[in-house]
Scaffold this motif. Structure first.
Motif, PDB file in Angstrom:
ATOM      1  N   ILE A  61     -17.801 -28.490  70.477  1.00 42.31           N
ATOM      2  CA  ILE A  61     -18.310 -28.656  71.845  1.00 42.31           C
ATOM      3  C   ILE A  61     -19.772 -29.112  71.769  1.00 42.31           C
ATOM      4  O   ILE A  61     -20.554 -28.544  71.006  1.00 42.31           O
ATOM      5  CB  ILE A  61     -18.168 -27.329  72.614  1.00 42.31           C
ATOM      6  CG1 ILE A  61     -16.679 -27.097  72.914  1.00 42.31           C
ATOM      7  CG2 ILE A  61     -18.985 -27.348  73.894  1.00 42.31           C
ATOM      8  CD1 ILE A  61     -16.371 -25.878  73.761  1.00 42.31           C
ATOM      9  N   PRO A  62     -20.132 -30.165  72.513  1.00 46.72           N
ATOM     10  CA  PRO A  62     -21.507 -30.675  72.415  1.00 46.72           C
ATOM     11  C   PRO A  62     -22.514 -29.635  72.911  1.00 46.72           C
ATOM     12  O   PRO A  62     -22.242 -28.919  73.875  1.00 46.72           O
ATOM     13  CB  PRO A  62     -21.508 -31.905  73.324  1.00 46.72           C
ATOM     14  CG  PRO A  62     -20.374 -31.697  74.270  1.00 46.72           C
ATOM     15  CD  PRO A  62     -19.349 -30.912  73.529  1.00 46.72           C
ATOM     16  N   SER A  63     -23.660 -29.568  72.237  1.00 42.91           N
ATOM     17  CA  SER A  63     -24.719 -28.663  72.677  1.00 42.91           C
ATOM     18  C   SER A  63     -25.515 -29.352  73.795  1.00 42.91           C
ATOM     19  O   SER A  63     -25.413 -30.567  73.987  1.00 42.91           O
ATOM     20  CB  SER A  63     -25.650 -28.355  71.509  1.00 42.91           C
ATOM     21  OG  SER A  63     -26.338 -29.546  71.127  1.00 42.91           O
ATOM     22  N   LEU A  64     -26.315 -28.565  74.486  1.00 46.93           N
ATOM     23  CA  LEU A  64     -27.192 -29.132  75.516  1.00 46.93           C
ATOM     24  C   LEU A  64     -28.107 -30.179  74.889  1.00 46.93           C
ATOM     25  O   LEU A  64     -28.361 -31.245  75.456  1.00 46.93           O
ATOM     26  CB  LEU A  64     -28.019 -28.015  76.169  1.00 46.93           C
ATOM     27  CG  LEU A  64     -29.073 -28.460  77.204  1.00 46.93           C
ATOM     28  CD1 LEU A  64     -28.431 -29.235  78.350  1.00 46.93           C
ATOM     29  CD2 LEU A  64     -29.837 -27.245  77.751  1.00 46.93           C
ATOM     30  N   ARG A  65     -28.551 -29.874  73.679  1.00 48.53           N
ATOM     31  CA  ARG A  65     -29.423 -30.807  72.972  1.00 48.53           C
ATOM     32  C   ARG A  65     -28.698 -32.142  72.709  1.00 48.53           C
ATOM     33  O   ARG A  65     -29.283 -33.221  72.834  1.00 48.53           O
ATOM     34  CB  ARG A  65     -29.872 -30.161  71.660  1.00 48.53           C
ATOM     35  CG  ARG A  65     -30.992 -30.898  70.974  1.00 48.53           C
ATOM     36  CD  ARG A  65     -31.652 -30.000  69.918  1.00 48.53           C
ATOM     37  NE  ARG A  65     -32.359 -30.845  68.969  1.00 48.53           N
ATOM     38  CZ  ARG A  65     -31.818 -31.294  67.849  1.00 48.53           C
ATOM     39  NH1 ARG A  65     -30.570 -30.975  67.540  1.00 48.53           N
ATOM     40  NH2 ARG A  65     -32.519 -32.056  67.042  1.00 48.53           N
ATOM     41  N   ASP A  66     -27.413 -32.078  72.355  1.00 45.37           N
ATOM     42  CA  ASP A  66     -26.629 -33.306  72.125  1.00 45.37           C
ATOM     43  C   ASP A  66     -26.628 -34.190  73.365  1.00 45.37           C
ATOM     44  O   ASP A  66     -26.747 -35.416  73.281  1.00 45.37           O
ATOM     45  CB  ASP A  66     -25.165 -32.972  71.780  1.00 45.37           C
ATOM     46  CG  ASP A  66     -25.026 -32.308  70.411  1.00 45.37           C
ATOM     47  OD1 ASP A  66     -25.867 -32.579  69.535  1.00 45.37           O
ATOM     48  OD2 ASP A  66     -24.081 -31.509  70.233  1.00 45.37           O
ATOM     49  N   ILE A  67     -26.461 -33.547  74.522  1.00 50.12           N
ATOM     50  CA  ILE A  67     -26.407 -34.322  75.772  1.00 50.12           C
ATOM     51  C   ILE A  67     -27.763 -34.975  76.031  1.00 50.12           C
ATOM     52  O   ILE A  67     -27.853 -36.155  76.365  1.00 50.12           O
ATOM     53  CB  ILE A  67     -25.998 -33.418  76.969  1.00 50.12           C
ATOM     54  CG1 ILE A  67     -24.673 -32.690  76.702  1.00 50.12           C
ATOM     55  CG2 ILE A  67     -25.944 -34.236  78.264  1.00 50.12           C
ATOM     56  CD1 ILE A  67     -23.421 -33.530  76.727  1.00 50.12           C
ATOM     57  N   HIS A  68     -28.850 -34.192  75.841  1.00 47.49           N
ATOM     58  CA  HIS A  68     -30.190 -34.765  76.030  1.00 47.49           C
ATOM     59  C   HIS A  68     -30.464 -35.902  75.038  1.00 47.49           C
ATOM     60  O   HIS A  68     -31.055 -36.917  75.401  1.00 47.49           O
ATOM     61  CB  HIS A  68     -31.261 -33.686  75.888  1.00 47.49           C
ATOM     62  CG  HIS A  68     -31.470 -32.894  77.148  1.00 47.49           C
ATOM     63  ND1 HIS A  68     -31.908 -33.472  78.327  1.00 47.49           N
ATOM     64  CD2 HIS A  68     -31.292 -31.584  77.425  1.00 47.49           C
ATOM     65  CE1 HIS A  68     -31.999 -32.542  79.263  1.00 47.49           C
ATOM     66  NE2 HIS A  68     -31.622 -31.382  78.750  1.00 47.49           N
ATOM     67  N   LEU A  69     -30.016 -35.728  73.809  1.00 44.72           N
ATOM     68  CA  LEU A  69     -30.227 -36.790  72.809  1.00 44.72           C
ATOM     69  C   LEU A  69     -29.528 -38.079  73.229  1.00 44.72           C
ATOM     70  O   LEU A  69     -30.073 -39.175  73.080  1.00 44.72           O
ATOM     71  CB  LEU A  69     -29.740 -36.336  71.429  1.00 44.72           C
ATOM     72  CG  LEU A  69     -30.643 -35.314  70.715  1.00 44.72           C
ATOM     73  CD1 LEU A  69     -29.948 -34.753  69.473  1.00 44.72           C
ATOM     74  CD2 LEU A  69     -31.982 -35.946  70.323  1.00 44.72           C
ATOM     75  N   ALA A  70     -28.318 -37.937  73.779  1.00 44.21           N
ATOM     76  CA  ALA A  70     -27.593 -39.126  74.248  1.00 44.21           C
ATOM     77  C   ALA A  70     -28.370 -39.803  75.384  1.00 44.21           C
ATOM     78  O   ALA A  70     -28.464 -41.032  75.452  1.00 44.21           O
ATOM     79  CB  ALA A  70     -26.190 -38.740  74.718  1.00 44.21           C
ATOM     80  N   LEU A  71     -28.954 -38.995  76.269  1.00 43.98           N
ATOM     81  CA  LEU A  71     -29.706 -39.558  77.398  1.00 43.98           C
ATOM     82  C   LEU A  71     -30.944 -40.309  76.926  1.00 43.98           C
ATOM     83  O   LEU A  71     -31.347 -41.303  77.526  1.00 43.98           O
ATOM     84  CB  LEU A  71     -30.090 -38.451  78.381  1.00 43.98           C
ATOM     85  CG  LEU A  71     -28.894 -37.882  79.161  1.00 43.98           C
ATOM     86  CD1 LEU A  71     -29.219 -36.518  79.738  1.00 43.98           C
ATOM     87  CD2 LEU A  71     -28.464 -38.841  80.272  1.00 43.98           C
TER      88      LEU A  71
END
Length: 409
Positions: free
Chosen positions: A329-339
């Motif tokens: 499951i993606p971490s919050l950090r993963d989502i921010h990195l994608a952004l």
């Protein structure tokens, strides 16, 4: 747009099978009326009709029913686009296959989620079409696009997007990839010339307008440098990186494609997404940047951006778990990195769809003016980039994009 005629094949007979199957005790059609269903500037990509029918039932009573029918423009430039990417075929298969499959995944774990309107088949349609239930009857409506969504509305939309994204990720993890047409979305090699043509005009008009924005000096050079590589960067953004967390993006998640239903006290009861014409499998950054930058209110757009991503992430994790997602499951950090990684897409949103969202209603808001380099087209595009409302938003957002590295080549 409002002057376009209703095609003469839109008749009561066309709806007979739909009425028989969906109206209990159907006997016959008493009255039939089709009208243009959306004002100029509320819907660019298609012609929307609202069909009102009074049905006589077997017991002699009358029941009013209504449907929305989407049709293609008959313009040459539009026909060209349709040859390259048939948004009607895509949307019909979304309604007939993809959306029901997502709802079914939730049903399997005992959760009842509806993503949008019911769609219908019209057997003798003479052109491409999409026929849908009229959500207006159930009290669904759009929020005010000019004011932008407040926190309550935004959080409800993020919940729906998270539910949708979670189901699509689970679908791919269990059943394998989506068909190519959904993986490429609008970014296919044969649409590149058309996108290039459209961006040339809009890009030039944005640069022209840019120098009139307060504080433009800090970002104007980057904006100019982006012009010649803009389309290449879009296509680069569209490539799917299999090492990342990917979902089926709605692809066009601005406020007019989101419908809200309220209870008697004005509380939001339900949220539906409409317009599944340009879905695209890939990074969640697409839907998140598109929605949050185009459709939230100015006071929240940047100040609550990170908070909104956290809200989205919590919903996403919850629904991936509900659906028993088998991959990490993606971490919050993963989502921010994608952004951050795909930040350039944010620039394409604020110079594209956001300008249309913030434009006061005007009769010149049309597909051809959006695409065109005619005098009327140039006037319209300058109007997009120079309204006082757009100015407020873009003057706040450009430094923010600059500081995030989103304007770097």
């Amino acid at each position: 747009m409002a002057t376009s005629k209703i095609p003469d094949w839109i008749t009561a007979e066309l709806f007979e099978d739909v009425l028989k199957a969906n109206v209990e005790g159907y006997s016959k059609v008493k009255t039939f009326k089709a009208d243009i269903g959306s004002a100029a500037g509320e819907n660019y990509a298609t012609i929307m009709l609202r069909v009102n029918i009074d049905v006589e039932l077997q017991d002699g009573k009358t029941k009013p029913v209504s449907y929305m029918v989407k049709l293609p423009h008959q313009l040459e430039v539009y026909q060209e686009m349709m040859k390259r990417t048939n948004i009607f075929d895509i949307e019909r298969s979304m309604y007939n296959e993809v959306v029901p499959e997502m709802a079914a995944l939730y049903k399997e774990v005992g959760v009842d989620i509806t993503f949008g309107a019911k769609s219908y088949d019209l057997k003798n349609a003479k052109t491409d079409y999409v026929a849908l239930e009229d959500l207006g009857i159930k009290g669904f409506k759009n929020a005010n696009r000019l004011e932008g969504l407040d926190q309550t509305h935004t959080e409800r939309v993020l919940l729906k997007l998270a539910q949708w994204h979670a189901a699509s990720a689970v679908r791919v993890a269990t059943k394998g990839p989506y068909p190519d047409v959904l993986v490429q979305g609008f970014f296919k090699e044969d649409t590149r010339p058309m996108i290039t043509e459209m961006m040339k005009g809009m890009g030039a008009n944005f640069v022209k307008s840019c120098v009139t924005y307060e504080g433009y000096e800090i970002f104007i050079d980057k904006v100019k440098a982006l012009q010649p590589v803009f389309v290449d960067k879009l296509f680069e953004f569209a490539k799917v990186d299999p090492t990342e967390f990917n979902v089926l993006n709605h692809g066009d998640s601005w406020s007019n494609n989101i419908m809200f239903q309220y209870d008697a006290f004005g509380k939001i009861k339900e949220v539906y997404m409409v317009d599944y014409q340009i879905p695209k499998y890939g990074t969640v950054a697409q839907d998140l940047l598109y929605f949050l930058l185009s459709s939230t209110k100015l006071e929240d757009k940047l100040t609550k951006f990170d908070y909104y991503i956290k809200v989205y992430h919590e919903y996403l994790v919850e629904h991936l778990k509900i659906l028993k997602y088998s991959k990490p499951i993606p971490s919050l950090r993963d989502i921010h990195l994608a952004l951050f990684k795909y930040g350039f897409f944010g620039y394409s949103v604020v110079t594209g769809v956001m300008a249309a969202v913030l434009l006061d209603p005007t009769d010149s808001a049309s597909f051809e003016n959006f695409m065109g380099d005619t005098e009327a087209g140039v006037d319209f595009q300058m109007q997009l980039y120079n309204s006082p409302r757009y100015r407020k938003h873009i003057q706040a957002i450009m430094p923010w994009l600059l500081n995030r590295g989103s304007l770097d080549i």
